[in-house]
Design a protein around this motif. Structure first.
Motif: not given
Length: 331
Positions: A29-30, A301-303
């Motif tokens: 996600v990051r 993403r974010p999932d």
């Protein structure tokens, strides 16, 4: 292939696994920088990036352990059954492990890690024995096609029973369903410390049986003529495969096709000698699951998509290719 060439390929595989591990702790996600990775490995977690690396490290290690375990389990099952379609998922062994885990938690409120792993291994063993007995019945004995069909039927029945056991527990249904898909997102150092010794025992049993697996590939009669105790080798290798599959399923859920894809690929590339095939399978299985975890985090993403879904997408076409390559009329 010569020993030097195999050693070179093994070193290259280790380098690939290291690169995939770096991708695993840096992508998600990051995204994080190389400096964040170095700082996190030195024990710092002051920034968001460093904290993300610290959180991703255990899931990466868990993916390595589970991927290696499932690949070793598949390689051992293919050796002892001389069945190109043998895989913990296809033969219903993972489903048996899952069913016993769900029963243990829902009916007997098991919560301790070793208790859960114990029932998972017991379920894997029961399913393996039942599938082999069913597949051995009738003319021709345990042919690859009969074992695959028996495993598919057993797996379907156990999956249905597992769902029936979960449905009344509305409070836990969501977490159970997430576990049933198969994933490594719940990896923690405590869970890794619990499962690692059990996986090490299963792997050691398989490696000890590597020379015996080579004899089994020649056929029972020739193996006996070479002095191999066929029944003992099959039993020991089967125990190793069941322990690996059961413990991996207990910690990460039922993840399919790793034990089917990886041994076939390694056998095609590096030959059928199990003294080399087993280490290569463990390395490649770890790499596949780490890569699948990275892909599942990046594409959605974010999932994130669980690794069990990614391996199924990869494994289903490979399974069809193997069946066609072996020519179904000969199975």
């Amino acid at each position: 292939m010569s020993r030097a060439a195999r050693s070179g390929w093994f070193i290259a595989g280790l380098a690939l696994l290291v690169a995939l591990c770096a991708a695993s702790v840096s992508l998600g996600v990051r995204d994080v920088s190389f400096g964040d990775i170095v700082a996190a490995l030195s024990g710092q977690a002051d920034t968001v990036g460093e904290a993300a690396v610290v959180k991703r490290l255990p899931r990466t290690v868990l993916a390595i352990l589970v991927g290696a375990a499932l690949a070793l389990s598949g390689a051992a099952l293919q050796a002892i059954t001389r069945n190109p379609l043998a895989d913990p998922g296809i033969l219903g062994i993972s489903a048996g492990s899952s069913f016993f885990v769900v029963l243990g938690i829902t009916l007997f409120q098991l919560s301790r890690p070793y208790s859960v792993m114990g029932v998972a291994i017991a379920g894997a063993a029961v399913a393996a024995v039942l599938v082999y007995l069913i597949g051995s019945a009738g003319r021709g004995g345990a042919t690859p096609l009969k074992l695959a069909l028996s495993g598919a039927a057993m797996s379907a029945a156990l999956v249905s029973l597992t769902s029936a056991a979960i449905l009344p527990r509305v409070d836990a249904a969501q977490s159970f369903q997430s576990w049933q898909v198969g994933g490594v997102g719940g990896g923690t150092w405590d869970r890794i410390a619990t499962v690692a010794p059990v996986l090490a025992v299963g792997a050691l049993i398989c490696f000890v049986c590597a020379r015996g697996m080579n004899s089994l590939a020649l056929g029972d009669d020739l193996a006996v003529g070479l002095g191999e105790h066929v029944g003992r080798t099959r039993a020991l290798a089967g125990v190793g495969a069941v322990v690996l599959c059961g413990a991996a399923t207990a910690i990460a859920g039922p993840i399919g096709f790793v034990g089917l894809i990886i041994p076939h690929l390694c056998r095609l590339l590096f030959g059928p000698d199990h003294r080399w095939l087993l280490p290569f399978s463990a390395l490649a299985g770890a790499s596949l699951l780490v890569a699948a975890d990275v892909v599942g985090r990046v594409v959605a993403r974010p999932d994130e998509i669980q690794v069990g879904i990614i391996t199924a997408i990869i494994g289903a076409p490979v399974f069809i290719w193997i069946v066609r390559r072996q020519r179904v009329r000969e199975l």
